[in-house]
Design an enzyme around this catalytic site. Structure first.
Site, short mmCIF file in Angstrom:
data_model
loop_
_atom_site.label_atom_id
_atom_site.label_comp_id
_atom_site.label_asym_id
_atom_site.label_seq_id
_atom_site.Cartn_x
_atom_site.Cartn_y
_atom_site.Cartn_z
N HIS A 90 0.82 -1.21 0.00
CA HIS A 90 0.00 0.00 0.00
C HIS A 90 0.86 1.27 0.00
O HIS A 90 1.98 1.30 0.54
CB HIS A 90 -0.90 0.04 1.23
N CYS A 142 0.11 2.62 -4.66
CA CYS A 142 -0.65 3.79 -5.06
C CYS A 142 0.11 5.07 -4.72
O CYS A 142 0.89 5.11 -3.75
CB CYS A 142 -2.00 3.80 -4.36
#
Length: 316
Positions: A90, A142
């Site tokens: 993440h 991301c």
């Protein structure tokens, strides 16, 4: 006699098992890239450190452990050494105010313990690199565009992009991002503090192991650090998300960008430049129906330098 040049890697895969943020392909990503580094890029297995949050992992990818592994790799480098950091997991964006008025965002990766590693940490790491050594960072997360603070954009938001067609796969797609608000709430639940500044929670939980972004001297560091020789291949632009693909029982889960890079380097026997790797990975993702656009941040010279330093080996 000239000393032998080293090829060293730190590979980090965070799946966040049994949490609300669980991913499925990140550990597979780093195990696949490890095999590629050994078979096609001349890395010795003993010079590759792997950190994952798999149940049997001997070293978890906490913020402190990741930074310790990176510091050991960078500080031990000499002229001519090739260093590689691959992160699959993440990412997030931290709102911050520069020049006292406009709200900007700083990019960060999210280790398994939420001890964020920010763009300033990566910039400071790159600036410690021995002259003549190279450090390539590939972040399949991301908001990873701009993860090395102040590095020059070669392929990014200003580059021509096209939207991908609708993906026809039956895979379950998960975006590899944890919103800032979620992180702040999680940390405040641990500290029990009412502060709204995420840095307060970070310092209370992690002390000197917290990101430089939250330390008292961060503003001085921001002014002192300038562009250097870092090479960043990001899975997407700073305002985009990267995909984690889970085929369920149909096959092996993977990160879309990590998989695209694997495909690109395996189909080409000779060496590819850093620019060519990113351009080709963009085309692979577009053909697969993804709307994420990998980026390249580095100097002009490094944009045209061979990815990981020399032509790939041909597998037999």
């Amino acid at each position: 006699m000239e000393a032998q040049k080293k090829r060293v890697a730190v590979l980090v895969g965070c799946n966040y098992p049994n949490t609300a943020n669980e991913l499925h392909g990140c550990i597979n990503d780093v195990l696949a890239i490890k095999e590629t580094l050994v078979k096609r890029f001349g890395f010795d297995d003993s010079n590759i450190e792997v950190l994952t949050d798999a149940p049997n992992s001997c070293k978890l990818p906490t913020g402190a452990n990741i930074k310790q592994a990176l510091a050991k790799m960078v500080d031990g480098a000499k002229e001519g050494d090739v260093l590689y950091f691959h992160y699959s997991g993440h990412g997030t964006r931290i709102p911050s105010k520069k020049h006292g008025h406009t709200v900007h965002h700083e990019e960060a990766i999210v280790p398994c313990d939420f001890n964020l590693i920010t763009d300033l940490d990566f910039r400071q790491l790159v600036n410690r690199l021995a002259k003549g050594a190279s450090l390539t960072i590939l972040s399949d997360s991301c908001h990873s565009g701009g993860l090395i603070d102040k590095e020059k954009e070669q392929i990014g938001p200003s580059s021509s992009v096209q939207k991908g067609s609708t993906s026809k796969t039956s895979y379950t797609l998960t975006h590899k991002t944890i919103p800032y608000d979620f992180i702040q709430q999680h940390l405040s639940s641990l500290t029990k503090a009412t502060a709204t500044d995420i840095g307060t929670h970070m310092l209370e939980l992690f002390g000197s192991n917290a990101s430089l972004r939250f330390q008292t001297a961060s503003h001085a560091l921001l002014e002192a650090l300038g562009p250097d020789e870092g090479i960043l291949l990001s899975g997407c632009q700073a305002d985009e998300t990267s995909a984690d693909m889970n085929p369920g029982v149909a096959g092996k889960a993977y990160g879309a960008f990590s998989n695209a890079v694997e495909m690109v380097v395996r189909e080409k026997e000779g060496g590819l430049s850093n620019r060519e790797v990113v351009v080709r990975a963009r085309k692979v993702l577009q053909g697969q129906g993804f709307d994420q656009h990998p980026c390249l941040y580095c100097s002009d010279e490094n944009a045209d330098a061979t990815f990981l330093g020399h032509p790939q080996k041909t597998e037999h």
